[in-house]
Design a protein around this motif. Structure first.
Motif, PDB file in Angstrom:
ATOM      1  N   ASP A 114      42.622 -13.809  75.872  1.00 23.79           N
ATOM      2  CA  ASP A 114      42.677 -14.271  77.410  1.00 23.79           C
ATOM      3  C   ASP A 114      43.762 -15.617  77.404  1.00 23.79           C
ATOM      4  N   GLY A 115      44.427 -15.889  76.402  1.00 21.17           N
ATOM      5  CA  GLY A 115      45.506 -16.890  76.513  1.00 21.17           C
ATOM      6  C   GLY A 115      44.884 -18.229  76.416  1.00 21.17           C
ATOM      7  N   ASN A 116      43.488 -18.343  75.994  1.00 24.68           N
ATOM      8  CA  ASN A 116      42.746 -19.538  75.854  1.00 24.68           C
ATOM      9  C   ASN A 116      42.232 -19.626  74.460  1.00 24.68           C
ATOM     10  N   ASN A 117      42.643 -18.863  73.617  1.00 26.87           N
ATOM     11  CA  ASN A 117      42.104 -18.929  72.217  1.00 26.87           C
ATOM     12  C   ASN A 117      40.810 -18.190  71.993  1.00 26.87           C
ATOM     13  N   ARG A 118      40.600 -17.402  72.872  1.00 31.26           N
ATOM     14  CA  ARG A 118      39.295 -16.556  72.889  1.00 31.26           C
ATOM     15  C   ARG A 118      40.008 -15.006  72.945  1.00 31.26           C
ATOM     16  N   LYS A 119      39.343 -14.095  71.821  1.00 33.84           N
ATOM     17  CA  LYS A 119      39.485 -12.863  71.800  1.00 33.84           C
ATOM     18  C   LYS A 119      38.229 -12.039  71.982  1.00 33.84           C
ATOM     19  N   ALA A 177      33.907  -3.581  79.314  1.00 34.34           N
ATOM     20  CA  ALA A 177      32.594  -4.452  79.230  1.00 34.34           C
ATOM     21  C   ALA A 177      32.708  -5.251  77.926  1.00 34.34           C
ATOM     22  N   ILE A 178      32.568  -6.676  77.767  1.00 33.56           N
ATOM     23  CA  ILE A 178      32.744  -7.185  76.716  1.00 33.56           C
ATOM     24  C   ILE A 178      31.504  -6.867  75.528  1.00 33.56           C
ATOM     25  N   GLU A 179      31.942  -6.570  74.402  1.00 32.93           N
ATOM     26  CA  GLU A 179      30.971  -6.199  73.457  1.00 32.93           C
ATOM     27  C   GLU A 179      30.817  -7.202  72.273  1.00 32.93           C
ATOM     28  N   GLU A 180      31.850  -7.904  72.403  1.00 33.19           N
ATOM     29  CA  GLU A 180      31.862  -9.082  71.129  1.00 33.19           C
ATOM     30  C   GLU A 180      32.975 -10.228  71.651  1.00 33.19           C
ATOM     31  N   GLU A 181      32.701 -11.355  71.345  1.00 36.30           N
ATOM     32  CA  GLU A 181      33.706 -12.426  71.781  1.00 36.30           C
ATOM     33  C   GLU A 181      33.889 -13.181  70.708  1.00 36.30           C
ATOM     34  N   GLN A 182      35.098 -13.566  70.225  1.00 30.91           N
ATOM     35  CA  GLN A 182      35.531 -14.445  69.140  1.00 30.91           C
ATOM     36  C   GLN A 182      36.355 -15.684  69.416  1.00 30.91           C
ATOM     37  N   ILE A 183      36.493 -16.733  68.592  1.00 30.28           N
ATOM     38  CA  ILE A 183      37.353 -17.718  68.553  1.00 30.28           C
ATOM     39  C   ILE A 183      38.510 -17.275  68.084  1.00 30.28           C
ATOM     40  N   SER A 184      39.624 -17.112  68.497  1.00 32.67           N
ATOM     41  CA  SER A 184      40.612 -16.660  67.912  1.00 32.67           C
ATOM     42  C   SER A 184      41.333 -17.669  66.862  1.00 32.67           C
ATOM     43  N   ASP A 185      41.773 -17.392  65.719  1.00 32.01           N
ATOM     44  CA  ASP A 185      42.500 -18.422  64.616  1.00 32.01           C
ATOM     45  C   ASP A 185      43.912 -17.877  64.347  1.00 32.01           C
ATOM     46  N   THR A 186      44.729 -17.313  65.284  1.00 30.69           N
ATOM     47  CA  THR A 186      45.792 -16.677  65.076  1.00 30.69           C
ATOM     48  C   THR A 186      46.816 -17.742  65.441  1.00 30.69           C
ATOM     49  N   GLU A 187      46.527 -19.008  65.920  1.00 33.07           N
ATOM     50  CA  GLU A 187      47.636 -19.653  66.311  1.00 33.07           C
ATOM     51  C   GLU A 187      47.657 -20.863  65.411  1.00 33.07           C
ATOM     52  N   LEU A 188      49.095 -21.412  65.267  1.00 30.67           N
ATOM     53  CA  LEU A 188      49.175 -22.582  64.321  1.00 30.67           C
ATOM     54  C   LEU A 188      48.787 -23.932  65.028  1.00 30.67           C
ATOM     55  N   SER A 189      48.535 -24.817  64.065  1.00 29.13           N
ATOM     56  CA  SER A 189      47.866 -26.030  64.627  1.00 29.13           C
ATOM     57  C   SER A 189      48.796 -26.818  65.468  1.00 29.13           C
ATOM     58  N   SER A 190      50.308 -26.638  65.436  1.00 33.02           N
ATOM     59  CA  SER A 190      51.340 -27.369  66.083  1.00 33.02           C
ATOM     60  C   SER A 190      52.098 -26.360  67.115  1.00 33.02           C
ATOM     61  N   LYS A 191      52.574 -26.871  68.137  1.00 32.01           N
ATOM     62  CA  LYS A 191      53.342 -25.983  68.853  1.00 32.01           C
ATOM     63  C   LYS A 191      54.828 -26.190  68.695  1.00 32.01           C
ATOM     64  N   ILE A 192      55.395 -25.300  68.281  1.00 32.50           N
ATOM     65  CA  ILE A 192      56.751 -25.049  67.777  1.00 32.50           C
ATOM     66  C   ILE A 192      57.545 -24.689  68.946  1.00 32.50           C
ATOM     67  N   TYR A 193      58.596 -25.416  69.149  1.00 35.82           N
ATOM     68  CA  TYR A 193      59.618 -24.857  70.614  1.00 35.82           C
ATOM     69  C   TYR A 193      60.994 -24.796  69.643  1.00 35.82           C
ATOM     70  N   LEU A 194      61.427 -23.351  69.854  1.00 32.88           N
ATOM     71  CA  LEU A 194      62.610 -23.058  69.179  1.00 32.88           C
ATOM     72  C   LEU A 194      63.768 -23.045  70.496  1.00 32.88           C
ATOM     73  N   PHE A 195      64.900 -24.007  70.303  1.00 31.85           N
ATOM     74  CA  PHE A 195      65.630 -24.110  71.156  1.00 31.85           C
ATOM     75  C   PHE A 195      67.086 -23.437  70.636  1.00 31.85           C
ATOM     76  N   GLN A 196      67.156 -22.226  71.295  1.00 31.80           N
ATOM     77  CA  GLN A 196      68.146 -21.324  70.399  1.00 31.80           C
ATOM     78  C   GLN A 196      69.317 -21.186  71.267  1.00 31.80           C
ATOM     79  N   GLY A 197      70.570 -21.304  70.561  1.00 32.69           N
ATOM     80  CA  GLY A 197      71.863 -20.958  71.280  1.00 32.69           C
ATOM     81  C   GLY A 197      71.822 -19.588  71.541  1.00 32.69           C
ATOM     82  N   VAL A 198      72.159 -19.048  72.754  1.00 32.20           N
ATOM     83  CA  VAL A 198      72.331 -17.954  73.169  1.00 32.20           C
ATOM     84  C   VAL A 198      73.491 -16.951  72.478  1.00 32.20           C
ATOM     85  N   PRO A 199      73.145 -16.125  71.588  1.00 29.68           N
ATOM     86  CA  PRO A 199      73.897 -15.533  70.723  1.00 29.68           C
ATOM     87  C   PRO A 199      74.516 -14.149  71.422  1.00 29.68           C
TER      88      PRO A 199
END
Length: 245
Positions: free
Chosen positions: A42-47, A63-85
């Motif tokens: 759901d984009g809010n750390n729930r799967k 229909a929702i059969e199972e709800e979980q807290i997602s743990d796939t995201e890193l603890s920090s937000k990383i922003y990649l500023f990429q020069g367009v190749p």
């Protein structure tokens, strides 16, 4: 199990209502039927593990059969500023950056950027790049779809980066690997991180001086010169190792 994304407002009273292009993909591309199961974030750390139930015009009720807290995201937000190749390298960079946990990709135009994008081309590129991000997020089991922002200038990128906790600016002429190790090891979980990567040919000396003036940390990634499509992924790999919970 196929993986899809929704927004939190599509989750209602034990059901998730799938809309948009995913409806056609489920019905006509994957040819799924009622009773089959899918995974939804759901984009809010729930799967959610869901069972497809009702296929309507323009909507599928799962229909929702199972709800979980997602743990796939890193603890920090990383922003990649990429020069367009050149060519399709940006697509490769976005795909792999999403797999490695990037939070947002910000394409930027620098003095050595060869690619020229007018407004129309930039919009089409952004649409394509965000589609690649979504596909990579699904494949890698992410709980959010990292945004690929509109193309910015280097000056605009420095302004955005000024809101982050730390910005790392790899530069092929920088020296002292110990500084790189010290800076990365000192990054605390939860801190926001910016990474600046130049296009083919890297950054010009004046741009490096601007980076220093903006508060970025100019670092080395070692004695070898890395391609633009390698440098950002090397940085993300190092940070993923450091930040992974």
């Amino acid at each position: 199990m196929y993986h899809f994304f929704v927004t939190p407002d599509q989750v209602k009273e034990g059901y998730i209502f799938i809309i948009g292009s995913d409806v056609n993909h489920i019905k006509n591309v994957l040819r799924m039927k009622p009773g089959e199961k899918i995974e939804i974030s759901d984009g809010n750390n729930r799967k959610y593990i869901c069972r497809l139930e009702q296929f309507r015009q323009g909507e599928i009720a799962a229909a929702i059969e199972e709800e979980q807290i997602s743990d796939t995201e890193l603890s920090s937000k990383i922003y990649l500023f990429q020069g367009v190749p050149k060519s399709d390298k940006m697509e490769f960079i976005i795909q792999k950056a999403v797999e490695l946990g990037v939070y947002k990709v910000i394409p930027m135009m620098t003095k050595r950027t060869v690619v020229k994008l007018d407004e129309k081309k930039a919009m089409k590129k952004a649409e394509r790049w965000n589609s690649i991000s979504e596909s990579a997020a699904k494949q890698s089991g992410r709980s959010v779809i990292p945004e690929v922002a509109s193309v910015v200038t280097l000056k605009e990128a420095f302004k955005i980066a000024g809101e982050l906790d730390i910005c790392l600016f790899p530069y092929e002429l920088a020296e002292g690997m110990e500084k790189t190790r010290t800076l990365i090891s000192a990054i605390e979980k939860g801190k926001s991180i910016g990474i600046f990567i130049g296009p083919e040919g890297g950054f010009e000396k004046e741009e490096v001086e601007e980076a220093l003036d903006s508060g970025a940390e100019v670092i080395t990634l070692g004695k070898r010169i890395l391609r633009t499509e390698t440098a950002g992924l090397a940085m993300l790999s190092i940070l993923m190792y450091h930040l992974e919970g």
